[in-house]
Design a protein around this motif. Structure first.
Motif, PDB file in Angstrom:
ATOM      1  N   UNK A  86      -4.064  -6.291  16.069  1.00 49.36           N
ATOM      2  CA  UNK A  86      -3.423  -5.983  14.677  1.00 49.36           C
ATOM      3  C   UNK A  86      -3.673  -4.424  14.512  1.00 49.36           C
ATOM      4  N   UNK A  87      -4.697  -3.832  15.035  1.00 46.78           N
ATOM      5  CA  UNK A  87      -5.290  -2.578  14.586  1.00 46.78           C
ATOM      6  C   UNK A  87      -4.480  -1.459  15.552  1.00 46.78           C
ATOM      7  N   UNK A  95      -3.153   2.230   8.501  1.00 40.16           N
ATOM      8  CA  UNK A  95      -3.240   3.521   9.290  1.00 40.16           C
ATOM      9  C   UNK A  95      -4.820   3.978   9.609  1.00 40.16           C
ATOM     10  N   UNK A  96      -4.864   4.672  10.610  1.00 37.94           N
ATOM     11  CA  UNK A  96      -6.447   5.144  11.046  1.00 37.94           C
ATOM     12  C   UNK A  96      -7.121   5.401   9.751  1.00 37.94           C
ATOM     13  N   UNK A 260      -3.335   8.852   1.200  1.00 36.92           N
ATOM     14  CA  UNK A 260      -2.800  10.398   0.959  1.00 36.92           C
ATOM     15  C   UNK A 260      -2.897  11.095   2.248  1.00 36.92           C
ATOM     16  N   UNK A 261      -4.020  11.007   2.921  1.00 37.52           N
ATOM     17  CA  UNK A 261      -4.228  11.375   4.368  1.00 37.52           C
ATOM     18  C   UNK A 261      -3.227  10.935   5.449  1.00 37.52           C
ATOM     19  N   UNK A 262      -2.655   9.640   5.277  1.00 32.48           N
ATOM     20  CA  UNK A 262      -1.817   9.168   6.106  1.00 32.48           C
ATOM     21  C   UNK A 262      -0.167   9.932   5.857  1.00 32.48           C
ATOM     22  N   UNK A 263       0.044   9.895   4.435  1.00 29.84           N
ATOM     23  CA  UNK A 263       1.304  10.769   3.968  1.00 29.84           C
ATOM     24  C   UNK A 263       1.332  12.102   4.542  1.00 29.84           C
ATOM     25  N   UNK A 264       0.088  12.807   4.417  1.00 29.85           N
ATOM     26  CA  UNK A 264       0.059  14.196   4.416  1.00 29.85           C
ATOM     27  C   UNK A 264       0.151  14.347   6.144  1.00 29.85           C
ATOM     28  N   UNK A 265      -0.392  13.715   6.951  1.00 34.00           N
ATOM     29  CA  UNK A 265      -0.261  13.782   8.434  1.00 34.00           C
ATOM     30  C   UNK A 265       1.295  13.360   8.930  1.00 34.00           C
ATOM     31  N   UNK A 266       1.710  12.625   8.087  1.00 40.43           N
ATOM     32  CA  UNK A 266       3.265  12.357   8.668  1.00 40.43           C
ATOM     33  C   UNK A 266       4.163  13.133   8.005  1.00 40.43           C
TER      34      UNK A 266
END
Length: 274
Positions: A86-87, A95-96, A260-266
């Protein structure tokens, strides 16, 4: 799906992090927990590592003066194999930056004592899991990143994450720098280093001391003995002998920073926090 029936049964709950994998779900749980008449505790174990607990206390006690910068580095081994893999996919874990790093975003809020206003994350999956396939799909989880978080009180915080640095001597290094001194904590060494400002070319005056973690606590689980101490405090809260230290609202806010970090990275952009 899991928490609803448990709360309907009126049980005390120690909820593993992340609280949820979406903002909508995390908000719903935090709202429900706000009026819950039993203990609801979000499991943020990093707070309870004895050296980290002492580090936070010293920062809050003013040992570095006014905090200006906070740096958290985790250089560690790749994600372990989990049930059903799953991870390996963000759709399952958030996400990480949510599933793994909510720990660190929680620590940032705890140390800084303010809420985030901006998040920027540069990250990718560059080394780990590239040759893995699950149902013909390649994993999509970040394995290295830099995340900068600006807080409302002017403090800047940074997370330096690397999931392919298993050979690093220290898995976690946390550094708080104020206008009078710098304070480091090293895990697993368990050392705290205090480095006061001395001026240009003057002799350094850094001091190092060891914060002992009992062997039985280290043996009780991962995360440098924090498993034992978190359960100890949870037990006290259940017995009415202590407060809930990490609330569902804390869990919600850590998830929000991670998302927010996931969105920023993507999307390669700064994300403003509302």
């Amino acid at each position: 799906a899991v928490l609803g029936p448990l709360m309907d049964a009126g049980l005390h709950i120690l909820c593993e992090k992340p609280l949820c994998t979406t903002l909508e779900d995390a908000r719903a749980v935090a709202t429900a927990a706000a009026s819950y008449d039993k203990v609801f505790w979000t499991a943020m174990e990093y707070r309870f590592m004895p050296p980290v607990t002492e580090f936070v206390r010293e920062v809050h006690d003013g040992r570095i003066g006014k905090l200006q910068m906070l740096s958290i580095r985790e250089h560690r081994f790749p994600f372990l194999v989990k049930v059903g893999d799953w991870n390996r996919f963000s759709e399952n874990s958030g996400g990480t930056m949510v599933e793994k790093c909510c720990h660190f975003f929680d620590l940032m809020r705890l140390v800084v004592g303010a809420e985030p206003v901006r998040v920027f994350c540069s990250g990718n999956m560059d080394v780990n899991h590239l040759d893995e396939r699950y149902g013909g799909r390649t994993p999509d989880i970040i394995d290295n990143s830099y995340t900068v978080v600006d807080f409302a009180n002017g403090v800047r915080a940074m997370l330096d994450l690397c999931m392919f640095a298993d050979g690093a001597e220290q898995q976690e290094e946390i550094i708080a720098t104020g206008d009078k001194a710098r304070l480091d904590v090293l895990i697993p060494a368990g050392d705290i280093i205090h480095s006061p400002r001395v001026g240009f070319m003057n002799p350094k005056q850094a001091t190092r001391r060891h914060v002992e973690t009992p062997a039985e606590a280290l043996a009780a689980g991962q995360h440098h003995g924090s498993t034992f101490f978190q359960h100890l405090h949870f037990n006290k809260a259940v017995r009415g002998e202590g407060p809930v230290i990490v609330s569902a609202d804390d869990g919600l806010r850590a998830v929000a920073i991670g998302l927010a970090a996931e969105i920023s990275a993507r999307e390669h952009r700064v994300v403003n926090m509302a």
